[in-house]
Motif scaffolding. Structure first.
Motif, mmCIF file in Angstrom:
data_model
loop_
_atom_site.group_PDB
_atom_site.id
_atom_site.type_symbol
_atom_site.label_atom_id
_atom_site.label_comp_id
_atom_site.label_asym_id
_atom_site.label_seq_id
_atom_site.Cartn_x
_atom_site.Cartn_y
_atom_site.Cartn_z
ATOM 1 N N LYS A 62 49.019 51.646 36.214
ATOM 2 C CA LYS A 62 50.019 52.419 36.956
ATOM 3 C C LYS A 62 51.314 51.645 37.060
ATOM 4 C CE LYS A 62 46.701 52.248 39.493
ATOM 5 N NZ LYS A 62 45.545 52.349 40.391
ATOM 6 N N ARG A 85 54.884 56.402 42.473
ATOM 7 C CA ARG A 85 53.823 55.793 41.668
ATOM 8 C C ARG A 85 53.426 56.725 40.532
ATOM 9 N NH1 ARG A 85 48.713 52.072 43.264
ATOM 10 N NH2 ARG A 85 50.499 50.691 43.497
ATOM 11 N N ARG A 96 50.752 57.185 37.556
ATOM 12 C CA ARG A 96 49.438 56.752 37.089
ATOM 13 C C ARG A 96 49.241 57.164 35.632
ATOM 14 N NH1 ARG A 96 48.300 59.339 42.186
ATOM 15 N NH2 ARG A 96 47.884 57.796 43.837
ATOM 16 N N ILE A 108 50.610 51.481 49.353
ATOM 17 C CA ILE A 108 49.492 51.857 48.481
ATOM 18 C C ILE A 108 48.970 50.595 47.809
ATOM 19 C CG2 ILE A 108 48.764 53.262 46.523
ATOM 20 C CD1 ILE A 108 51.049 55.153 47.088
ATOM 21 N N GLU A 109 47.658 50.382 47.861
ATOM 22 C CA GLU A 109 47.050 49.189 47.282
ATOM 23 C C GLU A 109 45.897 49.567 46.362
ATOM 24 O OE1 GLU A 109 48.073 46.129 50.975
ATOM 25 O OE2 GLU A 109 46.010 46.798 50.663
ATOM 26 N N GLU A 110 45.406 48.569 45.629
ATOM 27 C CA GLU A 110 44.299 48.793 44.706
ATOM 28 C C GLU A 110 42.973 48.836 45.470
ATOM 29 O OE1 GLU A 110 44.922 49.314 41.116
ATOM 30 O OE2 GLU A 110 46.581 49.734 42.464
ATOM 31 N N THR A 132 41.506 56.111 42.810
ATOM 32 C CA THR A 132 42.702 55.654 42.100
ATOM 33 C C THR A 132 43.452 54.590 42.892
ATOM 34 O OG1 THR A 132 43.995 57.454 43.090
ATOM 35 C CG2 THR A 132 42.998 57.868 40.932
ATOM 36 N N ASP A 133 43.574 54.788 44.217
ATOM 37 C CA ASP A 133 44.356 53.891 45.062
ATOM 38 C C ASP A 133 43.830 53.992 46.497
ATOM 39 O OD1 ASP A 133 46.856 53.648 43.072
ATOM 40 O OD2 ASP A 133 46.393 55.780 43.355
ATOM 41 N N GLN A 171 45.680 54.282 50.306
ATOM 42 C CA GLN A 171 46.856 54.334 51.159
ATOM 43 C C GLN A 171 46.515 53.644 52.472
ATOM 44 O OE1 GLN A 171 49.706 57.293 51.422
ATOM 45 N NE2 GLN A 171 49.042 58.487 49.653
#
Length: 392
Positions: A225, A253, A255, A288-290, A298-299, A301
């Motif tokens: 991303k 973001r 993706r 937003i993080e992994e 996907t992520d 929040q």
């Protein structure tokens, strides 16, 4: 213990001046270029693998040693570096019980002029017994990893009241476990440009742009991303003992596989040094993080609230406390999983005693709790222990 408090939160609460050329040096390391540290600790860990069920608890016995360098290479250049080796003996751990971790870091800062400087730092960690464990991994999975990071910051003035900061950060994650490596090994690149205007001597207005790329080693098309951040804000420093800083804007973001999104981005921080050796810091971040499960999500929040306190007690005693609360939502992959609500609480408490300049004895307690709508991601863990270190 290896880390008595989650000190990265304290760093997040410091103003941008914390990256100036001459950063503070720990008191035990002042007055000499080279310093050495020997330490030992013992603590009880209630959940050594961070499992949602069938937790394994164990006593952990640790010995560690470190060497540090802090010195001025010239009137305009400061350099520092450190290396630490730490060995944990986890008495009731299935399989390997002796886990040796390493930490290496270096920094060089150079001032070209009064208003122009560059600051470069790098760190490499081999963590065999991670302090914070991943949620939702298979039971009793080794979560050892290697993490490399490089940071660069160039600051200059564009006018009497205007400033320019160019930033760059690179992070690499590499897990020892083959399954975790397939899912989570990745590179992250973050570049930023900050423009500031000194509206008042104590007030600075800021506009900032950041560009981030996240590239995974495997299944790139599924997980990679790119993000672009746009934000405005300001820093308010009415005195040397108090600071407020804020940024607000949005992240766009994109993706590689999945829908794109635009989400708010907020970071707020404050710090108040109310007495010698005592301070209070607090902040909030929305970002937003992994996730730790990239196959289903996907992520993540995240809303992250944190409070840090350090209070100098009478005599040689100091109390420290840190708490973070993170309500978050894992974004489910379309057709694979629904969104999952999750709340994470992390608490650290410590009481340190310094009978002499060289000796420090610390009693500490750490608590982690992950409350998730997905029962397989829940986690509860606490660590209670005592440590001692000698610096010379």
């Amino acid at each position: 213990m290896k880390t008595t408090l989650r000190t990265f939160l304290a760093a997040a609460a410091l103003p941008s001046i914390a990256l100036a050329v001459y950063a503070p040096i720990p008191e035990q390391e002042q007055g000499k270029a080279l310093s050495y540290r020997l330490g030992a600790s013992t603590y009880h860990d209630s959940n050594i693998f961070g499992g949602a069920t069938n937790e394994i608890d164990s006593m952990v016995y640790n010995v560690n040693a470190a060497i540090s360098y802090n010195g001025s290479v010239s009137d305009q250049t400061f350099a520092s570096g450190s290396y630490e080796i730490s060995n944990d003996h986890v008495a009731d751990r299935p399989g390997k019980q002796n886990l040796t971790s390493h930490s290496l870091s270096g920094r060089i800062a150079h001032s070209f002029a009064q208003d122009t400087n560059i600051d470069l730092s790098a760190a490499y960690n081999i963590a065999k017994n991670p302090q914070s464990l991943l949620a939702g991994v298979p039971l009793n999975t080794d979560q050892s990893f290697k993490r490399g990071q490089f940071d660069g910051r160039y600051t200059t003035a564009a006018g009497a009241k205007t400033g320019v900061v160019v930033k760059y950060r690179y992070i690499n994650f590499s897990y020892d476990n083959a399954a975790l490596a397939t899912d989570l090994d990745r590179d992250e690149n973050l570049a930023g440009l900050e423009l500031s205007y000194a509206y008042l001597p104590e007030t600075k207005l800021v506009a900032e742009y950041r560009h981030q790329t996240i590239g995974y080693d495997t299944a790139n098309a599924l997980k990679d991303k790119t993000s672009n951040y746009f934000m405005v804000g300001g820093d308010y420093n009415p005195g040397k003992d108090i600071m407020f800083s804020g940024r607000a804007g949005f992240e766009k973001r994109d993706r590689d596989n999945g829908s794109d999104t635009t989400a708010p981005y907020i970071e707020l921080s404050s710090r108040y040094a109310y007495a010698e050796g005592s301070f209070f810091a607090a902040g909030y971040v929305h970002t937003i993080e992994e996730p730790s499960d990239v196959d289903r999500f996907t992520d993540t929040q995240v809303n992250r609230l944190f409070v840090n306190l350090q209070h100098q007690l009478s005599g040689a005693f100091t109390f420290s406390g840190s708490i973070t609360y993170e309500p978050s939502e894992l974004q489910g992959r379309p057709g694979v999983n629904v969104d999952v609500e999750e709340k994470t609480t992390r608490l650290g408490l410590a009481l340190s005693w310094r009978p002499t300049k060289n000796w420090t004895v610390i009693g500490s307690y750490d608590y982690d709790d992950v409350n998730s709508d997905d029962v397989n991601r829940g986690q509860n863990r606490d660590r209670l222990g005592v440590s001692a270190r000698f610096t010379f």
